[in-house]
Design an enzyme around this catalytic site. Sequence first.
Site, PDB file in Angstrom:
ATOM      1  N   ARG A  74       0.840  -1.215   0.000  1.00  0.00           N
ATOM      2  CA  ARG A  74       0.000   0.000   0.000  1.00  0.00           C
ATOM      3  C   ARG A  74       0.874   1.264   0.000  1.00  0.00           C
ATOM      4  O   ARG A  74       0.654   2.195  -0.773  1.00  0.00           O
ATOM      5  CB  ARG A  74      -0.909  -0.035   1.236  1.00  0.00           C
ATOM      6  CG  ARG A  74      -1.698   1.229   1.461  1.00  0.00           C
ATOM      7  CD  ARG A  74      -2.565   1.107   2.714  1.00  0.00           C
ATOM      8  NE  ARG A  74      -3.247   2.361   2.973  1.00  0.00           N
ATOM      9  CZ  ARG A  74      -2.749   3.344   3.713  1.00  0.00           C
ATOM     10  NH1 ARG A  74      -1.544   3.208   4.270  1.00  0.00           N
ATOM     11  NH2 ARG A  74      -3.428   4.453   3.889  1.00  0.00           N
ATOM     12  N   ALA A  75       1.890   1.261   0.876  1.00  0.00           N
ATOM     13  CA  ALA A  75       2.737   2.457   0.987  1.00  0.00           C
ATOM     14  C   ALA A  75       3.495   2.705  -0.315  1.00  0.00           C
ATOM     15  O   ALA A  75       3.638   3.862  -0.749  1.00  0.00           O
ATOM     16  CB  ALA A  75       3.712   2.282   2.148  1.00  0.00           C
ATOM     17  N   VAL A  81       2.584   1.792  -3.375  1.00  0.00           N
ATOM     18  CA  VAL A  81       1.655   2.239  -4.439  1.00  0.00           C
ATOM     19  C   VAL A  81       1.261   3.702  -4.200  1.00  0.00           C
ATOM     20  O   VAL A  81       1.337   4.534  -5.121  1.00  0.00           O
ATOM     21  CB  VAL A  81       0.409   1.321  -4.478  1.00  0.00           C
ATOM     22  CG1 VAL A  81      -0.666   1.884  -5.392  1.00  0.00           C
ATOM     23  CG2 VAL A  81       0.819  -0.081  -4.930  1.00  0.00           C
ATOM     24  N   ASP A 107      16.136 -13.240   2.925  1.00  0.00           N
ATOM     25  CA  ASP A 107      17.502 -13.404   2.393  1.00  0.00           C
ATOM     26  C   ASP A 107      17.534 -14.088   1.022  1.00  0.00           C
ATOM     27  O   ASP A 107      18.261 -13.657   0.130  1.00  0.00           O
ATOM     28  CB  ASP A 107      18.406 -14.107   3.408  1.00  0.00           C
ATOM     29  CG  ASP A 107      17.839 -15.434   3.892  1.00  0.00           C
ATOM     30  OD1 ASP A 107      16.683 -15.765   3.551  1.00  0.00           O
ATOM     31  OD2 ASP A 107      18.559 -16.155   4.604  1.00  0.00           O
ATOM     32  N   GLY A 108      16.729 -15.129   0.846  1.00  0.00           N
ATOM     33  CA  GLY A 108      16.714 -15.828  -0.450  1.00  0.00           C
ATOM     34  C   GLY A 108      16.268 -14.894  -1.561  1.00  0.00           C
ATOM     35  O   GLY A 108      16.825 -14.894  -2.673  1.00  0.00           O
ATOM     36  N   THR A 119      10.092 -10.589   6.420  1.00  0.00           N
ATOM     37  CA  THR A 119      10.122 -11.999   6.825  1.00  0.00           C
ATOM     38  C   THR A 119       9.884 -12.061   8.328  1.00  0.00           C
ATOM     39  O   THR A 119      10.369 -11.189   9.054  1.00  0.00           O
ATOM     40  CB  THR A 119      11.480 -12.681   6.507  1.00  0.00           C
ATOM     41  OG1 THR A 119      11.581 -13.893   7.272  1.00  0.00           O
ATOM     42  CG2 THR A 119      12.673 -11.826   6.878  1.00  0.00           C
ATOM     43  N   ASP A 174      15.964 -12.313  10.258  1.00  0.00           N
ATOM     44  CA  ASP A 174      17.375 -12.700  10.094  1.00  0.00           C
ATOM     45  C   ASP A 174      18.056 -11.911   8.979  1.00  0.00           C
ATOM     46  O   ASP A 174      18.854 -12.452   8.217  1.00  0.00           O
ATOM     47  CB  ASP A 174      17.465 -14.210   9.824  1.00  0.00           C
ATOM     48  CG  ASP A 174      16.633 -14.620   8.610  1.00  0.00           C
ATOM     49  OD1 ASP A 174      15.805 -13.817   8.130  1.00  0.00           O
ATOM     50  OD2 ASP A 174      16.805 -15.760   8.138  1.00  0.00           O
ATOM     51  N   GLY A 202      11.634 -19.546  12.547  1.00  0.00           N
ATOM     52  CA  GLY A 202      12.846 -18.715  12.578  1.00  0.00           C
ATOM     53  C   GLY A 202      13.881 -19.250  11.600  1.00  0.00           C
ATOM     54  O   GLY A 202      14.926 -18.677  11.411  1.00  0.00           O
ATOM     55  N   ARG A 250       2.880 -17.088  10.605  1.00  0.00           N
ATOM     56  CA  ARG A 250       3.017 -16.233   9.416  1.00  0.00           C
ATOM     57  C   ARG A 250       1.738 -15.473   9.109  1.00  0.00           C
ATOM     58  O   ARG A 250       1.731 -14.559   8.288  1.00  0.00           O
ATOM     59  CB  ARG A 250       3.399 -17.102   8.206  1.00  0.00           C
ATOM     60  CG  ARG A 250       4.806 -17.616   8.222  1.00  0.00           C
ATOM     61  CD  ARG A 250       5.533 -17.334   6.928  1.00  0.00           C
ATOM     62  NE  ARG A 250       4.952 -17.959   5.768  1.00  0.00           N
ATOM     63  CZ  ARG A 250       5.494 -19.000   5.118  1.00  0.00           C
ATOM     64  NH1 ARG A 250       6.623 -19.538   5.550  1.00  0.00           N
ATOM     65  NH2 ARG A 250       4.931 -19.484   4.050  1.00  0.00           N
TER      66      ARG A 250
HETATM   67  O1  F6P Z   1      11.213 -17.659   6.241  1.00  0.00           O
HETATM   68  C1  F6P Z   1       9.959 -17.699   6.808  1.00  0.00           C
HETATM   69  C2  F6P Z   1       9.617 -19.096   7.213  1.00  0.00           C
HETATM   70  O2  F6P Z   1       8.312 -19.090   7.764  1.00  0.00           O
HETATM   71  C3  F6P Z   1      10.593 -19.774   8.181  1.00  0.00           C
HETATM   72  O3  F6P Z   1      10.405 -19.365   9.508  1.00  0.00           O
HETATM   73  C4  F6P Z   1      10.294 -21.222   7.934  1.00  0.00           C
HETATM   74  O4  F6P Z   1      11.408 -22.023   8.234  1.00  0.00           O
HETATM   75  C5  F6P Z   1       9.996 -21.261   6.470  1.00  0.00           C
HETATM   76  O5  F6P Z   1       9.605 -19.944   6.095  1.00  0.00           O
HETATM   77  C6  F6P Z   1       8.914 -22.219   6.076  1.00  0.00           C
HETATM   78  O6  F6P Z   1       8.818 -22.214   4.711  1.00  0.00           O
HETATM   79  P1  F6P Z   1       7.639 -22.911   3.887  1.00  0.00           P
HETATM   80  O7  F6P Z   1       6.396 -22.103   4.113  1.00  0.00           O
HETATM   81  O8  F6P Z   1       8.122 -22.866   2.482  1.00  0.00           O
HETATM   82  O9  F6P Z   1       7.496 -24.275   4.464  1.00  0.00           O
END
Ligand code: F6P
Length: 332
Positions: A21-22, A24, A103-104, A126, A130, A171, A260
């Site tokens: 939102r911010a 856009v 990170d990925g 995330t 990390d 984590g 999540r």
């Molecule tokens: O990076 C976020 C995260 O929720 C991690 O805490 C967890 O290890 C991973 O993603 C789980 O990934 P997926 O939803 O692909 O199983």
Amino acid sequence: MRKIALLTSGGDAPGMNACIRAIVLTGLHYDLQVIGYRHGYNGLLDQEYLNLRSKNVHNIIQRGGTILHSARCKDFYSDESAKLAAKNLNALGVEALLIIGGDGSFKGAQHLAKHWQGQVIGLPGTIDNDIYGCDATIGYYTAIETALESIDKVRDTADAFERVFLVEVMGRHAGFIGLNAAIASASDQVMLPELSQKCDDELENIIAHIEAGKIRRGSTSYIVVITENLWPNGVTDLAKVLTDKTGVECRPVILGHVQRGGSPVSQDRVLATKLGAYAVECALEGKRDIMVGEQNQQLLCLPIADSWQKRKELDPYLVKIQQQLFDILQRP
Ligand code: F6P
């Protein structure tokens, strides 16, 4: 600058919608066209996108998940994929790509930057926290709240039965959620990747601590918070080993993906809004190959490579006091 694009990538995190939102609304404020790629980097490869206007981001700040959807795209690391992505971005006249992820996703962003002349800007999103160079990532505060709420509930039933509970939090390989949830819930023990010793030593420690607790407090509940991926055969196996060795009933609870989801707490909404607006302003200033973040209430940019190549440390003071509080129980 006329056109920017954004995408959400990797594990979704509460606050990603606030950030979209911010971006856009700030983009529109500066008369930019904003497009949103769907399904993370996959959308970039498949040219799957939508034009984002203010109506698309109305009433989303309180929603978890991401309206653009997310994905992990292993294919993106090949040169062919990055070249295809660059071609697709150029075809649409995109000048800056904003990537909300972990990170990925930032590794992927750096890879793309080798093949694309446009500006690549990362925004840390995330639950794991990390990412080097920022105090907190978008979604982290909400994940702690969710873990805490669950641990409080587990404690009720643990108390009723005077059982040991092992609560596994997410984590990936970082203990930020674990440490903060353990402190806030006054858990009796915490196992974190950053502090982990050899498994046998760790097991002996927990058993000694449970025994000491029994002597000091009588038969009571006992909560251990443990970061995922730490115990070789998983937390269910650890619960069984502990039951066998202590004679006290141990139960595992894996909180998993609930961490999540959910409506982002205010800190995540505010952080997401600040970082989203700032990323657009950085794009307008011509910055490239950076991540935006916040440290000590100061917005900043750092090379995107640092965000995933350098390691973020746990708060050493929090680690110290957690250890002190834990040690008290073992005093005669
Ligand atoms: O990076 C976020 C995260 O929720 C991690 O805490 C967890 O290890 C991973 O993603 C789980 O990934 P997926 O939803 O692909 O199983």
